[in-house]
Design a protein around this motif. Structure first.
Motif, mmCIF file in Angstrom:
data_model
loop_
_atom_site.group_PDB
_atom_site.id
_atom_site.type_symbol
_atom_site.label_atom_id
_atom_site.label_comp_id
_atom_site.label_asym_id
_atom_site.label_seq_id
_atom_site.Cartn_x
_atom_site.Cartn_y
_atom_site.Cartn_z
ATOM 1 N N GLY A 193 35.946 35.206 34.591
ATOM 2 C CA GLY A 193 36.078 34.642 33.382
ATOM 3 C C GLY A 193 37.684 35.431 33.408
ATOM 4 N N SER A 194 38.101 35.482 32.929
ATOM 5 C CA SER A 194 39.636 36.235 31.864
ATOM 6 C C SER A 194 39.616 36.363 30.669
ATOM 7 N N HIS A 195 38.735 37.290 30.232
ATOM 8 C CA HIS A 195 38.098 37.972 29.171
ATOM 9 C C HIS A 195 39.052 38.897 29.373
ATOM 10 N N SER A 196 40.241 39.745 27.802
ATOM 11 C CA SER A 196 41.030 40.973 27.662
ATOM 12 C C SER A 196 39.107 41.985 27.332
ATOM 13 N N GLY A 197 39.290 43.029 27.701
ATOM 14 C CA GLY A 197 38.741 43.647 27.223
ATOM 15 C C GLY A 197 37.554 43.956 27.853
ATOM 16 N N GLY A 198 36.570 45.041 28.073
ATOM 17 C CA GLY A 198 34.740 45.286 28.472
ATOM 18 C C GLY A 198 34.402 47.420 27.822
ATOM 19 N N PRO A 199 34.011 47.150 28.705
ATOM 20 C CA PRO A 199 32.960 46.097 29.276
ATOM 21 C C PRO A 199 31.793 45.787 28.289
ATOM 22 N N PRO A 200 31.793 44.658 29.470
ATOM 23 C CA PRO A 200 31.637 44.308 30.481
ATOM 24 C C PRO A 200 32.977 42.920 30.413
ATOM 25 N N PHE A 201 33.712 43.793 31.117
ATOM 26 C CA PHE A 201 34.908 43.525 31.710
ATOM 27 C C PHE A 201 34.707 42.038 33.040
ATOM 28 N N ALA A 202 36.145 41.343 32.606
ATOM 29 C CA ALA A 202 36.228 40.108 33.831
ATOM 30 C C ALA A 202 35.711 39.937 35.126
ATOM 31 N N MET A 203 35.266 39.508 35.051
ATOM 32 C CA MET A 203 35.184 39.365 36.873
ATOM 33 C C MET A 203 35.994 38.003 37.487
ATOM 34 N N SER A 204 36.374 38.300 38.751
ATOM 35 C CA SER A 204 36.805 37.036 39.797
ATOM 36 C C SER A 204 36.002 37.168 41.136
ATOM 37 N N GLU A 205 36.785 36.297 42.015
ATOM 38 C CA GLU A 205 36.424 36.385 42.447
ATOM 39 C C GLU A 205 37.689 36.928 43.880
ATOM 40 N N ALA A 206 38.785 36.209 43.398
ATOM 41 C CA ALA A 206 39.982 37.558 43.419
ATOM 42 C C ALA A 206 39.967 38.474 43.791
ATOM 43 N N LEU A 207 39.098 38.995 42.221
ATOM 44 C CA LEU A 207 39.523 40.837 41.570
ATOM 45 C C LEU A 207 38.370 41.441 43.398
ATOM 46 N N VAL A 208 37.130 40.707 43.591
ATOM 47 C CA VAL A 208 36.288 41.124 44.752
ATOM 48 C C VAL A 208 36.327 41.134 46.060
ATOM 49 N N ARG A 209 36.974 40.704 46.340
ATOM 50 C CA ARG A 209 37.390 39.455 47.501
ATOM 51 C C ARG A 209 38.701 41.032 48.078
ATOM 52 N N GLY A 210 39.647 41.326 47.005
ATOM 53 C CA GLY A 210 40.341 42.434 47.077
ATOM 54 C C GLY A 210 40.080 43.691 46.796
ATOM 55 N N LEU A 211 39.045 43.960 46.419
ATOM 56 C CA LEU A 211 38.088 45.001 47.145
ATOM 57 C C LEU A 211 37.473 45.672 48.023
ATOM 58 N N LEU A 212 36.971 44.382 48.352
ATOM 59 C CA LEU A 212 36.018 45.180 49.643
ATOM 60 C C LEU A 212 36.658 44.714 50.430
ATOM 61 N N GLN A 213 37.642 43.313 51.057
ATOM 62 C CA GLN A 213 37.954 42.877 52.355
ATOM 63 C C GLN A 213 39.034 44.259 53.084
ATOM 64 N N PRO A 214 40.297 44.646 52.024
ATOM 65 C CA PRO A 214 40.493 45.779 52.670
ATOM 66 C C PRO A 214 40.002 46.837 53.428
ATOM 67 N N LEU A 215 37.881 46.697 53.352
ATOM 68 C CA LEU A 215 37.365 48.351 53.591
ATOM 69 C C LEU A 215 37.005 47.406 55.092
ATOM 70 N N GLY A 216 37.153 46.850 55.426
ATOM 71 C CA GLY A 216 36.396 45.801 56.820
ATOM 72 C C GLY A 216 35.792 44.787 56.274
ATOM 73 N N PHE A 217 35.022 44.574 54.894
ATOM 74 C CA PHE A 217 33.880 43.990 55.143
ATOM 75 C C PHE A 217 33.875 42.358 55.035
ATOM 76 N N VAL A 218 33.158 41.829 55.581
ATOM 77 C CA VAL A 218 33.485 40.172 55.711
ATOM 78 C C VAL A 218 31.921 39.308 54.803
ATOM 79 N N ASN A 219 33.067 38.434 54.312
ATOM 80 C CA ASN A 219 32.432 38.024 52.937
ATOM 81 C C ASN A 219 31.678 36.321 53.909
ATOM 82 N N THR A 220 30.289 36.277 53.406
ATOM 83 C CA THR A 220 29.715 35.542 54.244
ATOM 84 C C THR A 220 29.497 34.059 53.123
#
Length: 246
Positions: A193-220
């Motif tokens: 979602g896009s809510h502010s504050g937390g935890p729990p903090f708002a998550m998104s696909e783009a956020l997770v991709r931005g964390l893992l892909q630079p380390l070489g993780f491949v999304n399946t």
């Protein structure tokens, strides 16, 4: 058959001494953790003592952050035949009552849950008492000596969303450090979602991709689950699978 002895833990808030021997696991390797002193505060979110107070006050199954069951999306992945989850050694940080640990732990896959609250760890151990392939350690995910490249599978469900934003890069590096080459990180990404504050903090696909892909993780896998784990909330949910490069 893989022989596993149950974890022996000295349960006292702030400290834990654990030793986990594995017979015929790899080359007879063992995992040990040193004493862990719980910090009084972690960022601006709930401190270990705050989690301890919540568990001491009682968290009924299905209320607050307890979903009352293992996430249906993970259950589906465990049962899938076409793309099975890795066997071997699995880890669930912030395991709560241990629903996911119980679902993952089976002959051929030892699953270890991590808890930072001694009362939470006690509740999880009680829930998992009849599963000989499951264990719970009272240690900190970031500072504990868990070795490098040891885990074949790590499951994150509402663990990342509980961390302060400044700890997210450290979370990604830690996942990369703990997984074996070719190992898998499975995530139930929530709340989307896009809510502010937390935890729990708002998550998104783009956020997770931005964390893992630079380390070489491949999304399946990245898709909404067929059945939401928390049907009473309007927040979105995604199930995803990530492979660490060989």
């Amino acid at each position: 058959m893989l022989l596993i002895s149950k974890v022996r833990t000295v349960q006292r808030l702030g400290y834990s001494t654990t030793f986990v021997p594995f017979a015929r696991w790899g080359l007879g390797r063992t995992m040990s953790t040193t004493k862990f002193k719980a910090p009084t505060k972690v960022g601006k979110g709930p401190s270990p003592r705050s989690w301890e107070k919540m568990w001491q006050n009682g968290i009924p199954p299905g209320l607050f952050f307890d979903a009352g069951r293992c996430e249906p999306a993970l259950v589906d992945l465990i049962a899938a035949k076409d793309a099975p989850l890795p066997m071997g050694l699995a880890l669930v940080p912030g395991c709560g009552r241990g629903y996911a640990v119980d679902a993952l732990a089976c002959p051929g896959r030892l699953c270890i849950g991590l808890e930072i609250s001694s009362s939470g760890a006690k509740v999880a151990r009680e829930h998992l008492a009849k599963n000989p392939w499951a264990a719970v350690l009272l240690i900190d995910f970031f500072s504990a000596n868990l070795g490098e490249g040891r885990f074949d599978l790590i499951y994150d469900c509402t663990f990342l969303c509980a961390l302060q934003p400044e700890d997210r890069d450290r979370w990604a590096r830690r996942m990369h450090q703990l997984l074996v080459p070719g190992g898998e990180l499975v995530m139930d990404i929530f709340p989307v979602g896009s809510h502010s504050g937390g935890p729990p903090f708002a998550m998104s696909e783009a956020l997770v991709r931005g964390l893992l892909q630079p380390l070489g993780f491949v999304n399946t896998l990245m898709e909404p689950p067929a059945e939401l784990a928390r049907s009473k909330t309007s927040a979105g949910e995604l199930i995803s699978r990530w492979s660490k490069p060989m």
